[in-house]
Design a protein around this motif. Sequence first.
Motif, PDB file in Angstrom:
ATOM      1  N   GLU A  93       5.654  12.366   4.721  1.00  9.68           N
ATOM      2  CA  GLU A  93       4.751  13.451   4.313  1.00  9.68           C
ATOM      3  C   GLU A  93       3.489  13.543   5.167  1.00  9.68           C
ATOM      4  OE1 GLU A  93       5.208  15.780   1.918  1.00  9.68           O
ATOM      5  OE2 GLU A  93       7.209  14.984   1.484  1.00  9.68           O
ATOM      6  N   GLY A  94       3.378  12.726   6.228  1.00 12.18           N
ATOM      7  CA  GLY A  94       2.204  12.807   7.087  1.00 12.18           C
ATOM      8  C   GLY A  94       1.780  11.456   7.648  1.00 12.18           C
ATOM      9  N   LEU A  95       0.728  11.491   8.461  1.00 10.06           N
ATOM     10  CA  LEU A  95       0.221  10.328   9.177  1.00 10.06           C
ATOM     11  C   LEU A  95      -1.009   9.750   8.502  1.00 10.06           C
ATOM     12  CD1 LEU A  95       0.303   8.595  11.839  1.00 10.06           C
ATOM     13  CD2 LEU A  95      -1.312  10.260  12.759  1.00 10.06           C
ATOM     14  N   ILE A  96      -1.086   8.420   8.501  1.00 10.93           N
ATOM     15  CA  ILE A  96      -2.264   7.702   8.016  1.00 10.93           C
ATOM     16  C   ILE A  96      -2.746   6.843   9.176  1.00 10.93           C
ATOM     17  CG2 ILE A  96      -3.095   5.962   6.378  1.00 10.93           C
ATOM     18  CD1 ILE A  96      -0.160   6.869   5.073  1.00 10.93           C
ATOM     19  N   VAL A  97      -4.062   6.743   9.348  1.00  6.66           N
ATOM     20  CA  VAL A  97      -4.625   5.831  10.347  1.00  6.66           C
ATOM     21  C   VAL A  97      -5.492   4.818   9.611  1.00  6.66           C
ATOM     22  CG1 VAL A  97      -6.012   5.598  12.427  1.00  6.66           C
ATOM     23  CG2 VAL A  97      -4.626   7.660  12.090  1.00  6.66           C
ATOM     24  N   LEU A  98      -5.120   3.554   9.733  1.00  3.69           N
ATOM     25  CA  LEU A  98      -5.883   2.459   9.134  1.00  3.69           C
ATOM     26  C   LEU A  98      -6.647   1.748  10.238  1.00  3.69           C
ATOM     27  CD1 LEU A  98      -3.088   0.926   6.883  1.00  3.69           C
ATOM     28  CD2 LEU A  98      -4.881   2.509   6.181  1.00  3.69           C
ATOM     29  N   ASN A  99      -7.881   1.374   9.959  1.00  6.08           N
ATOM     30  CA  ASN A  99      -8.653   0.606  10.919  1.00  6.08           C
ATOM     31  C   ASN A  99      -8.835  -0.798  10.384  1.00  6.08           C
ATOM     32  OD1 ASN A  99      -9.209   2.615  12.960  1.00  6.08           O
ATOM     33  ND2 ASN A  99     -10.352   3.642  11.347  1.00  6.08           N
ATOM     34  N   ARG A 100      -8.578  -1.782  11.238  1.00  5.66           N
ATOM     35  CA  ARG A 100      -8.623  -3.180  10.829  1.00  5.66           C
ATOM     36  C   ARG A 100      -9.580  -3.947  11.736  1.00  5.66           C
ATOM     37  NH1 ARG A 100      -5.802  -8.029   9.365  1.00  5.66           N
ATOM     38  NH2 ARG A 100      -5.078  -9.086  11.221  1.00  5.66           N
ATOM     39  N   MET A 136       0.879  -1.171   0.000  1.00  6.25           N
ATOM     40  CA  MET A 136       0.000   0.000   0.000  1.00  6.25           C
ATOM     41  C   MET A 136       0.913   1.216   0.000  1.00  6.25           C
ATOM     42  SD  MET A 136      -2.846  -1.159   2.799  1.00  6.25           S
ATOM     43  CE  MET A 136      -1.737  -2.073   3.863  1.00  6.25           C
ATOM     44  N   ASN A 137       0.624   2.182  -0.884  1.00 10.64           N
ATOM     45  CA  ASN A 137       1.514   3.335  -1.013  1.00 10.64           C
ATOM     46  C   ASN A 137       0.736   4.544  -1.522  1.00 10.64           C
ATOM     47  OD1 ASN A 137       1.316   2.910  -3.857  1.00 10.64           O
ATOM     48  ND2 ASN A 137       2.920   1.353  -3.691  1.00 10.64           N
ATOM     49  N   PHE A 138       1.427   5.497  -2.129  1.00  5.98           N
ATOM     50  CA  PHE A 138       0.760   6.719  -2.594  1.00  5.98           C
ATOM     51  C   PHE A 138      -0.346   6.417  -3.598  1.00  5.98           C
ATOM     52  CE2 PHE A 138       4.122   6.139  -5.680  1.00  5.98           C
ATOM     53  CZ  PHE A 138       3.547   6.528  -6.876  1.00  5.98           C
ATOM     54  N   SER A 158       5.044   7.076  -0.094  1.00  3.81           N
ATOM     55  CA  SER A 158       5.302   5.645  -0.012  1.00  3.81           C
ATOM     56  C   SER A 158       6.375   5.298   1.019  1.00  3.81           C
ATOM     57  CB  SER A 158       5.737   5.110  -1.373  1.00  3.81           C
ATOM     58  OG  SER A 158       4.671   5.216  -2.289  1.00  3.81           O
ATOM     59  N   HIS A 159       7.119   6.300   1.485  1.00  4.44           N
ATOM     60  CA  HIS A 159       8.208   6.058   2.437  1.00  4.44           C
ATOM     61  C   HIS A 159       7.644   5.999   3.858  1.00  4.44           C
ATOM     62  CE1 HIS A 159      12.484   7.215   3.962  1.00  4.44           C
ATOM     63  NE2 HIS A 159      12.042   6.091   4.461  1.00  4.44           N
ATOM     64  N   ILE A 160       7.531   4.786   4.380  1.00  3.39           N
ATOM     65  CA  ILE A 160       7.006   4.575   5.734  1.00  3.39           C
ATOM     66  C   ILE A 160       8.164   4.733   6.711  1.00  3.39           C
ATOM     67  CG2 ILE A 160       5.758   2.999   7.250  1.00  3.39           C
ATOM     68  CD1 ILE A 160       4.256   3.899   4.594  1.00  3.39           C
ATOM     69  N   GLN A 161       7.954   5.554   7.747  1.00  7.84           N
ATOM     70  CA  GLN A 161       9.022   5.806   8.710  1.00  7.84           C
ATOM     71  C   GLN A 161       8.720   5.293  10.107  1.00  7.84           C
ATOM     72  OE1 GLN A 161       9.680  10.074   8.098  1.00  7.84           O
ATOM     73  NE2 GLN A 161      11.539   9.489   7.011  1.00  7.84           N
ATOM     74  N   ALA A 162       7.438   5.120  10.452  1.00  9.46           N
ATOM     75  CA  ALA A 162       7.092   4.675  11.801  1.00  9.46           C
ATOM     76  C   ALA A 162       5.744   3.958  11.769  1.00  9.46           C
ATOM     77  CB  ALA A 162       7.021   5.870  12.746  1.00  9.46           C
TER      78      ALA A 162
END
Length: 156
Positions: free
Chosen positions: A146-153, A114-116, A123-127
């Motif tokens: 470039e920012g935070l994403i929150v995924l819910n599973r 999963m990326n841009f 696409s560069h995941i850092q944490a």
Amino acid sequence: CLGSRSGELWIGTMGGVSIYKGKKDEKYLFTNFTTQNGLPNNVVLNLAVSPSIVYAGSPTGLMIFENEKWRAIGISEGLASDWVSALALDGENLWIGTKKGLQFLSNGKISTSMNFKNGFPSSHIQALAVRNNSDGSASIFVGTDEGLIVLNRERK
């Protein structure tokens, strides 16, 4: 980087992995892994430790310690990039952040990245971090450059 499980502190360094198991009398109890005794790469960028498996991210892929042996997973096994920049456990399953996106390892299979292209700011995941929610679901926090994403599973 650090990780722990019952009675053990796992320490990842630029020179390998050490397991600290406390002190007996005047002796500190360490087990050390390097490329000389089975570690695929001495440079360890991050760790994710479960009761049965230890995962270590490196610039050359994902290293897995299971049944007292190390093995490596890289691009040829499905990683989007060999540079594993972040790891987080979701139960016994593993989220893997690379320079080319986010992947999930479950039952020995690696998901597509999963990326841009999926709406990520980069696409560069850092944490990575996982929060278990009271309804049984999980929230996966994905830090990119470039920012935070929150995924819910949802969990089954």
